[in-house]
Write a protein that holds these residues in place. Structure first.
Motif, mmCIF file in Angstrom:
data_model
loop_
_atom_site.group_PDB
_atom_site.id
_atom_site.type_symbol
_atom_site.label_atom_id
_atom_site.label_comp_id
_atom_site.label_asym_id
_atom_site.label_seq_id
_atom_site.Cartn_x
_atom_site.Cartn_y
_atom_site.Cartn_z
ATOM 1 N N ILE A 1 0.849 -1.177 0.000
ATOM 2 C CA ILE A 1 0.000 0.000 0.000
ATOM 3 C C ILE A 1 0.885 1.226 0.000
ATOM 4 O O ILE A 1 1.909 1.281 0.679
ATOM 5 C CB ILE A 1 -0.910 0.006 1.234
ATOM 6 C CG1 ILE A 1 -1.784 -1.250 1.237
ATOM 7 C CG2 ILE A 1 -1.776 1.249 1.266
ATOM 8 C CD1 ILE A 1 -2.623 -1.392 2.474
ATOM 9 N N TYR B 1 1.750 4.846 1.108
ATOM 10 C CA TYR B 1 1.444 5.655 2.276
ATOM 11 C C TYR B 1 2.126 7.014 2.173
ATOM 12 O O TYR B 1 3.187 7.144 1.577
ATOM 13 C CB TYR B 1 1.975 5.009 3.567
ATOM 14 C CG TYR B 1 1.302 3.728 3.953
ATOM 15 C CD1 TYR B 1 0.215 3.731 4.803
ATOM 16 C CD2 TYR B 1 1.771 2.509 3.466
ATOM 17 C CE1 TYR B 1 -0.390 2.545 5.181
ATOM 18 C CE2 TYR B 1 1.174 1.329 3.834
ATOM 19 C CZ TYR B 1 0.087 1.349 4.695
ATOM 20 O OH TYR B 1 -0.510 0.180 5.060
ATOM 21 N N ALA C 1 -5.919 6.812 7.256
ATOM 22 C CA ALA C 1 -5.874 5.375 6.976
ATOM 23 C C ALA C 1 -7.284 4.796 6.933
ATOM 24 O O ALA C 1 -7.665 3.971 7.764
ATOM 25 C CB ALA C 1 -5.025 4.659 8.006
ATOM 26 N N GLU D 1 -10.666 4.013 3.774
ATOM 27 C CA GLU D 1 -10.896 3.874 2.337
ATOM 28 C C GLU D 1 -11.288 5.212 1.707
ATOM 29 O O GLU D 1 -12.113 5.955 2.268
ATOM 30 C CB GLU D 1 -11.979 2.838 2.074
ATOM 31 C CG GLU D 1 -11.556 1.415 2.437
ATOM 32 C CD GLU D 1 -10.303 0.988 1.701
ATOM 33 O OE1 GLU D 1 -10.207 1.233 0.484
ATOM 34 O OE2 GLU D 1 -9.406 0.427 2.350
ATOM 35 N N TYR E 1 -3.354 6.966 3.769
ATOM 36 C CA TYR E 1 -3.345 6.592 2.355
ATOM 37 C C TYR E 1 -3.336 7.827 1.454
ATOM 38 O O TYR E 1 -4.068 8.790 1.678
ATOM 39 C CB TYR E 1 -4.561 5.747 2.014
ATOM 40 C CG TYR E 1 -4.747 4.521 2.869
ATOM 41 C CD1 TYR E 1 -3.658 3.860 3.445
ATOM 42 C CD2 TYR E 1 -6.016 4.009 3.113
ATOM 43 C CE1 TYR E 1 -3.830 2.742 4.227
ATOM 44 C CE2 TYR E 1 -6.200 2.878 3.900
ATOM 45 C CZ TYR E 1 -5.108 2.257 4.455
ATOM 46 O OH TYR E 1 -5.286 1.143 5.237
ATOM 47 N N THR F 1 -6.796 8.555 -0.160
ATOM 48 C CA THR F 1 -7.762 9.143 0.768
ATOM 49 C C THR F 1 -7.524 10.641 0.893
ATOM 50 O O THR F 1 -8.469 11.440 0.916
ATOM 51 C CB THR F 1 -7.667 8.467 2.136
ATOM 52 O OG1 THR F 1 -7.942 7.067 1.989
ATOM 53 C CG2 THR F 1 -8.654 9.064 3.117
#
Length: 438
Positions: free
Chosen positions: A2, A4, A239, A241, A269, A272
């Motif tokens: 993922i 970050y 963090a 969705e 994220y 996001t």
């Protein structure tokens, strides 16, 4: 993996102090097998960084020589805690906030009974757990921490204390030197921690709470308060969705103004953050360019049209606001979309990916992980926020007296700017901290 932009630590200085001077706590004594595992761990870290780090020149560091020196230090290490500190040190030397070692999980958990934060140029106690030895010994919010077991923490070094005593070498107690608000002389406190064993957790999800074994997930919930025309949104992290950002703005943000509290929000994220940003602009917006080994797509906030929130926006930051929080706040500043209030942010703004590894075999596999920077984030003014942070439009810091009394003058000022009204005393009660039950 993922992507970050999530703050772990501001890696400005070395870890050598702890390796050289701090005695080991509950740490496994090294034998031939354990030393071999540590060397294997170092080798895996080296290979992953060499393949994936965004700067192929490694900031001018002699890459091979640095890892060779670390391997030689492992030969002299006498405990596993020392060995883990050596591996961590190699990545700390890069002076990169998003390049760090995530040590193996352990079945030993610790609760020190207090929390701290850098406020301006001081490190202050912000919370003390009810019923803890810290409370019994008289430690209180608002106390300035002058030293932790002989080490003097500063704004740029506080991460070092947190990393070492929570991730590398958990302790059954710490010696603190503190100065209370209004006191003429500091106090020396020996505070016992709560330690216990639990089943060892295997898997990457066990690595996210490196700084707080007893962290209660209630603190991860988005919380909203309506104060007349003002919505106050306490956002714990990015963090979650990306579509949820649209849902939260559309369903929970009411009135003519929003106070978005990003204090303590370490990031999350990339997508996001992009989606949240789009909810405050009536155009497609290039948030930042990404500078990596290969050409990368920029961070873009798409046009939300009439679905956006067009009211007044106040963003709150503190020294623990990192990465995505900092990028979002800086966009708001650069586009003159709102007001940023509070403390200078952490200056931990890179993009990274997490990589897992393991050593051993059979029933003795030991998992670990590392965060590796894959891009520098360049804002629309051509500058990176790394090591600099976001300077608020209005710098405002709570005092030790405010912390001791449970006041939040920063929130009170933000609500005032947004067109509402709340006292510092009332503001301090808006969002409680949840201590995990023993």
């Amino acid at each position: 993996m993922i992507t970050y932009i999530s703050h772990f630590a501001h890696v400005a200085l070395l870890f050598t102090f702890f390796f050289a001077f701090a005695p080991d706590g509950h740490s496994q004594t090294m034998d031939r097998i354990e030393r071999g595992r540590m060397k294997d761990m170092l080798r895996i870290v080296k290979n992953e960084v060499k393949k994936n780090y965004y700067d192929p020149e490694f900031h001018g560091i002699d890459f091979e020589d640095r890892f060779k020196a670390a391997e030689e230090k492992l030969n002299a290490a006498t405990t596993s805690s020392q060995s883990l500190a050596i591996i961590a040190q190699v990545l700390i030397d890069f002076n990169d906030s998003h390049l760090y070692f995530i040590p193996p999980s352990t079945n030993l958990v610790v609760e020190y009974g207090w929390r701290s934060r850098a406020i301006g140029d001081k490190v202050m106690v912000t919370l003390v757990k009810p019923g803890s030895d810290a409370e019994a010994k008289g430690l209180k919010p608002g106390d300035q921490i002058l030293s932790v077991s002989g080490f003097r923490p500063t704004r740029k070094e506080l991460w070092k204390v947190l990393y070492f005593y929570n991730a590398i070498s958990r302790r059954d107690g710490l010696n603190l030197t503190v100065l209370s608000p209004g006191a003429e002389a500091p106090r020396e406190l020996v505070i016992k921690s709560q330690m216990k064993t639990q089943p060892r957790s295997i898997g990457f999800t066990s690595y996210f709470r490196l700084f707080d074994d007893f962290y209660d997930e209630e603190n991860d919930k988005h919380r909203f308060v309506t104060l007349g025309p003002v919505t106050v949104w306490k956002m714990p992290s990015f963090a979650f969705e990306p579509p949820q950002a649209d849902d939260l703005v559309g369903s929970r943000v009411k009135g003519t103004a929003l106070v978005l509290d990003l204090r303590g929000n370490g990031g999350g994220y990339v997508k996001t953050m992009e989606v949240l940003t789009s909810n405050f602009f009536d155009k497609e917006l290039k948030v930042a360019e990404l500078k990596g080994r290969k050409k990368m797509d920029p961070i873009i906030a798409k046009d939300r049209g009439k679905a956006r929130f067009s009211g007044k926006l106040i963003v709150l930051l503190d020294s623990a606001s990192g990465s995505a929080s900092e990028i979002f706040a800086r966009v708001i500043q650069l586009e003159k979309r709102g007001t940023v209030l509070g403390d200078v942010s952490s200056g931990s703004v890179m993009q990274s990916k997490n990589y897992e590894g393991d050593v051993g075999s059979g029933n003795s596999i030991v998992p670990f992980a590392m965060s590796i920077t894959n891009a520098d984030v360049i804002m629309s003014d051509g500058k990176s926020l790394e090591h600099t942070g976001v300077i608020p439009d209005e710098l405002m810091l709570p005092s030790g007296e405010d912390l001791a009394a449970g006041r939040d003058p920063v929130m009170a000022r933000a609500v005032e700017l947004a067109g509402g009204k709340i006292s510092p005393e009332e503001a301090g009660k808006l969002f409680k901290y949840y201590w995990k039950k023993d």
